[in-house]
Design a protein around this motif. Structure first.
Motif, PDB file in Angstrom:
ATOM      1  N   LEU A 175      43.677  14.407  13.999  1.00 10.74           N
ATOM      2  CA  LEU A 175      44.846  15.010  13.358  1.00 10.74           C
ATOM      3  C   LEU A 175      45.367  14.153  12.217  1.00 10.74           C
ATOM      4  O   LEU A 175      45.914  14.665  11.232  1.00 10.74           O
ATOM      5  CB  LEU A 175      45.951  15.232  14.410  1.00 10.74           C
ATOM      6  N   TYR A 176      45.199  12.823  12.324  1.00 13.51           N
ATOM      7  CA  TYR A 176      45.669  11.931  11.270  1.00 13.51           C
ATOM      8  C   TYR A 176      44.796  12.021  10.023  1.00 13.51           C
ATOM      9  O   TYR A 176      45.283  11.895   8.895  1.00 13.51           O
ATOM     10  CB  TYR A 176      45.714  10.480  11.774  1.00 13.51           C
ATOM     11  N   VAL A 177      43.479  12.176  10.202  1.00 16.24           N
ATOM     12  CA  VAL A 177      42.580  12.221   9.040  1.00 16.24           C
ATOM     13  C   VAL A 177      42.411  13.630   8.496  1.00 16.24           C
ATOM     14  O   VAL A 177      41.840  13.804   7.418  1.00 16.24           O
ATOM     15  CB  VAL A 177      41.198  11.636   9.403  1.00 16.24           C
ATOM     16  N   PHE A 178      42.909  14.636   9.217  1.00 15.80           N
ATOM     17  CA  PHE A 178      42.713  16.018   8.779  1.00 15.80           C
ATOM     18  C   PHE A 178      43.364  16.302   7.418  1.00 15.80           C
ATOM     19  O   PHE A 178      42.719  16.899   6.542  1.00 15.80           O
ATOM     20  CB  PHE A 178      43.253  16.984   9.843  1.00 15.80           C
ATOM     21  N   PRO A 179      44.633  15.900   7.167  1.00 11.21           N
ATOM     22  CA  PRO A 179      45.220  16.187   5.841  1.00 11.21           C
ATOM     23  C   PRO A 179      44.439  15.551   4.697  1.00 11.21           C
ATOM     24  O   PRO A 179      44.214  16.183   3.664  1.00 11.21           O
ATOM     25  CB  PRO A 179      46.632  15.616   5.951  1.00 11.21           C
ATOM     26  N   ALA A 180      44.033  14.287   4.870  1.00 10.44           N
ATOM     27  CA  ALA A 180      43.273  13.629   3.801  1.00 10.44           C
ATOM     28  C   ALA A 180      41.923  14.297   3.589  1.00 10.44           C
ATOM     29  O   ALA A 180      41.453  14.419   2.450  1.00 10.44           O
ATOM     30  CB  ALA A 180      43.082  12.150   4.143  1.00 10.44           C
ATOM     31  N   THR A 181      41.307  14.765   4.682  1.00 13.82           N
ATOM     32  CA  THR A 181      40.020  15.451   4.564  1.00 13.82           C
ATOM     33  C   THR A 181      40.166  16.761   3.810  1.00 13.82           C
ATOM     34  O   THR A 181      39.334  17.109   2.961  1.00 13.82           O
ATOM     35  CB  THR A 181      39.426  15.712   5.958  1.00 13.82           C
ATOM     36  N   VAL A 182      41.232  17.493   4.093  1.00 18.87           N
ATOM     37  CA  VAL A 182      41.467  18.761   3.388  1.00 18.87           C
ATOM     38  C   VAL A 182      41.685  18.515   1.900  1.00 18.87           C
ATOM     39  O   VAL A 182      41.130  19.217   1.046  1.00 18.87           O
ATOM     40  CB  VAL A 182      42.680  19.489   4.006  1.00 18.87           C
ATOM     41  N   LEU A 202      38.367  17.722   0.242  1.00 18.59           N
ATOM     42  CA  LEU A 202      37.525  18.903   0.080  1.00 18.59           C
ATOM     43  C   LEU A 202      38.038  19.809  -1.031  1.00 18.59           C
ATOM     44  O   LEU A 202      37.261  20.322  -1.835  1.00 18.59           O
ATOM     45  CB  LEU A 202      37.458  19.680   1.398  1.00 18.59           C
ATOM     46  N   VAL A 203      39.362  19.993  -1.095  1.00 22.32           N
ATOM     47  CA  VAL A 203      39.937  20.942  -2.054  1.00 22.32           C
ATOM     48  C   VAL A 203      39.887  20.399  -3.470  1.00 22.32           C
ATOM     49  O   VAL A 203      39.563  21.131  -4.415  1.00 22.32           O
ATOM     50  CB  VAL A 203      41.389  21.285  -1.646  1.00 22.32           C
ATOM     51  N   PHE A 204      40.182  19.096  -3.651  1.00 26.72           N
ATOM     52  CA  PHE A 204      40.333  18.561  -5.000  1.00 26.72           C
ATOM     53  C   PHE A 204      39.151  17.730  -5.483  1.00 26.72           C
ATOM     54  O   PHE A 204      39.127  17.345  -6.653  1.00 26.72           O
ATOM     55  CB  PHE A 204      41.610  17.714  -5.081  1.00 26.72           C
ATOM     56  N   PHE A 214      31.090  21.323  -6.585  1.00 22.16           N
ATOM     57  CA  PHE A 214      30.146  22.421  -6.367  1.00 22.16           C
ATOM     58  C   PHE A 214      30.470  23.618  -7.251  1.00 22.16           C
ATOM     59  O   PHE A 214      29.563  24.277  -7.771  1.00 22.16           O
ATOM     60  CB  PHE A 214      30.154  22.833  -4.890  1.00 22.16           C
ATOM     61  N   PHE A 215      31.755  23.886  -7.452  1.00 26.28           N
ATOM     62  CA  PHE A 215      32.130  25.021  -8.298  1.00 26.28           C
ATOM     63  C   PHE A 215      31.756  24.757  -9.759  1.00 26.28           C
ATOM     64  O   PHE A 215      31.334  25.665 -10.481  1.00 26.28           O
ATOM     65  CB  PHE A 215      33.628  25.290  -8.175  1.00 26.28           C
ATOM     66  N   GLY A 216      31.926  23.507 -10.203  1.00 24.50           N
ATOM     67  CA  GLY A 216      31.515  23.160 -11.561  1.00 24.50           C
ATOM     68  C   GLY A 216      30.028  23.330 -11.764  1.00 24.50           C
ATOM     69  O   GLY A 216      29.574  23.798 -12.820  1.00 24.50           O
ATOM     70  N   PHE A 217      29.228  22.959 -10.757  1.00 26.42           N
ATOM     71  CA  PHE A 217      27.778  23.169 -10.864  1.00 26.42           C
ATOM     72  C   PHE A 217      27.454  24.662 -10.905  1.00 26.42           C
ATOM     73  O   PHE A 217      26.553  25.090 -11.647  1.00 26.42           O
ATOM     74  CB  PHE A 217      27.070  22.505  -9.687  1.00 26.42           C
TER      75      PHE A 217
END
Length: 361
Positions: free
Chosen positions: A32-39, A42-44, A50-53
């Motif tokens: 739960l502590y690493v979940f916000p940083a992981t999100v 992934l988002v930024f 991948f979208f740029g490629f």
């Protein structure tokens, strides 16, 4: 009478086999502590990559228009890297010239900045008086906003009212146009020494233009304070007894620097080399701010990288394709991945040549 090992008691009972094989209980609260940083990562970071490629595989304007596969990448190497200049010889294309300008910018900025930073840091390390004041003065440009600093440089190198030309006039030398001069600096120097017109000795491979040299000077001035602070941190960690032993053995300053300080500072130099290279390759704001818009593109628009494209590096070429040229967003994305590939390659080469494991042990 029972043997002592056969006595039954809660405190002496041996654990059963299933209990010994029981796995430790997973504490899900850690995730739960690493979940916000992981999100956020992934988002930024991961998703835009991948979208740029994906964009680079399309002819893309405001939105996707036509899937072209790797045609944008093929255009970089077959059309825009090297071109026929019409005289039967090959000349750098838009990407080739941007790569050449980038090489000038990175080589000039990184090499001079690292050497100068080490010299100044060692001098600050050796002196005691006003050390903190001098450190603050050297670090001040790095802490100042780039755009504000660029405006000061524009005023210094103004052809009409700048301090640089005032100094040249005081020395009896002709005034220069500085940031407006696309002539190679080497050709301009030869012209000043020999009196030969610069246009007669200039060629595209004589090195950076006068305008690019001013931009390189600004980048060195802006980043020098950071490099000095990193070197001072490394010098402060050197064993004092080792330096004292060198002094007792009669080693001079030059011998101490060459045989003791420089080898021990190799990890710090590697870090600064990698950081400065990546920072210079990604540099955009100083170039765009100092050249004040740029040069006239092929479609009549005002593009970044002037004068005459002599300060047009890969980042400004990406900007021009993305914002100034119609339906070239996919191509700009392909050039971005070319820049990423160059950075990864240079980082690996630097690790291979300088980052041997034994140097960090």
């Amino acid at each position: 009478m029972k043997a002592p090992g056969a006595m039954h008691g809660s405190g002496n009972a041996a654990p059963s086999a299933p209990a010994r094989r029981r796995k430790p209980r997973t504490d899900w609260s850690a995730y739960l502590y690493v979940f916000p940083a992981t999100v956020l990562l992934l988002v930024f970071s991961i998703w835009p990559l991948f979208f740029g490629f994906w964009i680079s595989l399309w002819k893309w304007g405001i939105g996707p228009q036509k899937f072209v596969g790797f045609a944008n990448y093929a255009a970089i190497f077959t059309r825009d890297l090297v071109q026929d200049n019409g005289a039967g010889t090959l000349a750098p294309g838009p990407i080739g010239q941007a790569l050449l300008n980038t090489a000038y910018y990175v080589a000039g900025s990184v090499a001079v900045s690292i050497v100068l930073a080490f010299v100044l840091a060692y001098l600050l390390f050796r002196i005691k008086t006003f050390r903190n004041t001098l450190q603050s003065l050297f670090f001040l440009p790095y802490a100042t906003t780039i755009v504000a600093s660029a405006l000061v440089f524009i005023w210094i190198f103004d052809p009409q009212r700048g301090i640089a030309n005032a100094v040249l006039k005081g020395l009896g030398l002709p005034a220069q146009t500085w940031l407006l001069d696309p002539t190679p600096a080497a050709a301009r120097f030869i012209s000043l020494v020999t009196g030969t017109p610069a246009a007669e000795v200039a060629n595209p491979y004589m090195g950076p233009s006068v305008a690019m040299c001013v931009v390189i000077l600004f980048n060195i001035w802006n980043t020098l304070g950071f490099s000095i602070m990193i070197y001072l941190s490394g010098l402060a960690s050197l064993p004092a007894e080792l330096l004292d032993a060198c002094a007792l053995d009669g080693a001079g300053e030059r011998q101490t620097i060459r045989h003791i300080v420089l080898p021990l500072m190799k990890p710090t130099t590697l870090f600064l080399l990698m950081y400065s290279t990546v920072h210079s390759f990604k540099s955009f704001t100083p170039i765009f701010s100092l050249t004040q818009g740029g040069f006239s593109g092929g479609n009549g628009t005002q593009e970044a990288g002037g004068p005459l494209g002599t300060t047009n590096v890969l980042t400004t070429e990406i900007f021009n394709n993305f914002y100034q040229r119609q339906d070239q967003v996919g191509y700009a994305s392909a050039v971005s991945f070319l820049l990423l590939a160059l950075l990864i390659t240079l980082t690996l080469v630097q690790f291979r040549l300088l980052g041997r494991r034994s140097d960090f042990d």
